[in-house]
Design a protein around this motif. Structure first.
Motif, PDB file in Angstrom:
ATOM      1  N   LYS A  84      -6.501  -6.104   7.338  1.00 30.69           N
ATOM      2  CA  LYS A  84      -6.076  -7.228   6.490  1.00 30.69           C
ATOM      3  C   LYS A  84      -7.264  -8.064   6.034  1.00 30.69           C
ATOM      4  O   LYS A  84      -7.318  -8.524   4.876  1.00 30.69           O
ATOM      5  N   GLN A 133       8.209  -6.544   3.538  1.00 29.69           N
ATOM      6  CA  GLN A 133       7.145  -6.664   2.542  1.00 29.69           C
ATOM      7  C   GLN A 133       6.313  -7.924   2.736  1.00 29.69           C
ATOM      8  O   GLN A 133       5.086  -7.902   2.613  1.00 29.69           O
ATOM      9  N   ALA A 134       6.960  -9.043   3.051  1.00 21.25           N
ATOM     10  CA  ALA A 134       6.216 -10.290   3.244  1.00 21.25           C
ATOM     11  C   ALA A 134       5.284 -10.196   4.447  1.00 21.25           C
ATOM     12  O   ALA A 134       4.169 -10.734   4.431  1.00 21.25           O
ATOM     13  N   GLU A 137       1.759  -8.721   3.746  1.00 17.10           N
ATOM     14  CA  GLU A 137       0.925  -9.339   2.728  1.00 17.10           C
ATOM     15  C   GLU A 137      -0.555  -9.175   3.086  1.00 17.10           C
ATOM     16  O   GLU A 137      -0.970  -9.458   4.204  1.00 17.10           O
ATOM     17  N   GLN A 247      -5.635  -4.711   1.011  1.00 22.41           N
ATOM     18  CA  GLN A 247      -5.142  -4.886  -0.356  1.00 22.41           C
ATOM     19  C   GLN A 247      -6.288  -5.092  -1.350  1.00 22.41           C
ATOM     20  O   GLN A 247      -6.252  -4.568  -2.465  1.00 22.41           O
TER      21      GLN A 247
END
Length: 324
Positions: A84, A133-134, A137, A247
């Motif tokens: 992350k 999904q949250a 993040e 991401q």
């Protein structure tokens, strides 16, 4: 003097910068970090072929480098945040390594829920992409999956009935399984996989819960040679895992390279990992049976009542926790 570019010079420059399909020629390295041994089937039979597919389909523009057994540092519970936060590009980890952070995932930690690794992995991926999904993040989930149902492996004692658990120190993989084994009279000990070999060899724990394929890759089956199975379609437990890409690393890729990642992510990848685990499980069991060095015990379906009663209590307590 002003030099005007000719069509030939522009074509040459284009050929240097881009391949025929538009992929940039500079290689994009993606470092993949995980907790398991390099010989674990998920690495040898899935991650390595997956990395090869990515490299081939990107025509060498993406190079996935795999670092097993926490080679890049940190502890197994830190893996998710490593991905992350961009410390690494990709991490494979168990969501149960960070208790209370992914509470929805604990639905898959409940005892006597999983069937095969393949079917449960597909269900886990669909569940996570619909309801979590949250929680993801900052991480692109390439695949969410679950391992083949785990079994009990013990060192100096055999588990042939629920009474045999009384007082045993058993490694548990999750908060839910800690609770469950405690309800059965065992002393549940939470620890990541890399700590298991030393703990079992030194007698810190009497046994552990793992699928055969993982236990074999860890090299603990020469110490914990008593193995307990449960008859029926549902196995003792599983755990939700994720293969997650940072991401920002994904967002930095060209549209063409993003498509390569997209083409090798999703439900089909979860299914592939589940199949790898199921096949490796069968091979590991067959190898032990052929060696004659391990002893197998089976809890028959008509003896499952006390095991399942404790499972119902553990699940009810989890539901109550989720409601508070």
């Amino acid at each position: 003097m002003t030099i005007k570019p000719t069509l030939a010079s522009l074509a040459l420059l284009s050929g240097i910068l881009f391949s025929a399909n538009g992929y940039a020629q500079d290689t994009v390295p993606l470092r993949l970090h995980h907790f398991a041994a390099p010989a674990t089937p998920v690495q040898t039979e899935y991650l390595e072929p997956w990395a090869k597919r990515i490299e081939e389909q990107s025509e060498g523009a993406i190079k996935v480098e795999i670092f097993p057994a926490m080679q890049l540092g940190g502890s197994a519970p830190s893996l998710y945040d490593q991905a992350k936060d961009g410390v690494v590009d990709i991490a494979w980890t168990l969501l149960s390594y960070t208790p209370n952070r992914f509470p929805e995932s604990e639905a898959f930690d409940q005892p006597f829920l999983p069937t095969t690794g393949e079917a449960t992995s597909m269900a886990a991926h669909e569940f996570a992409t619909t309801h979590m999904q949250a929680a993801f993040e900052g991480v692109y989930p390439i695949a969410v999956f679950a391992h083949t149902p785990g079994k009990l492996h013990t060192r100096d004692v055999s588990i042939e009935s629920v009474d045999d658990l009384d007082g045993l120190a058993l490694r548990a993989p999750s908060k839910t399984m800690n609770r469950y084994l405690g309800l059965l009279g065992a002393q549940a000990v939470g620890m990541p996989m890399p700590q298991i070999p030393e703990a079992i060899s030194r007698g810190v724990i009497d046994g552990l819960t793992l699928p055969f394929e993982s236990a074999a890759a860890l090299g603990v089956l020469d110490i914990a040679q008593n193995h307990t199975f449960f008859e029926g379609e549902q196995g003792l437990y599983t755990a939700m895992m994720v293969l997650g890409l940072n991401q920002a690393s994904y967002d930095a890729l060209s549209p063409e390279l993003k498509q390569v990642i997209d083409d090798n992510a999703g439900l089909e990848e979860a299914q592939r990992i589940g199949q790898v685990m199921d096949q490796a499980e069968e091979k590991a069991i067959e190898a032990i049976e052929a060696s004659g060095e391990g002893e197998m015990f089976y809890i028959a379906q008509d003896s499952l009542a006390p095991w399942q009663a404790a499972a119902e209590t553990a699940t009810a307590q989890w539901i109550d926790d989720m409601g508070n």
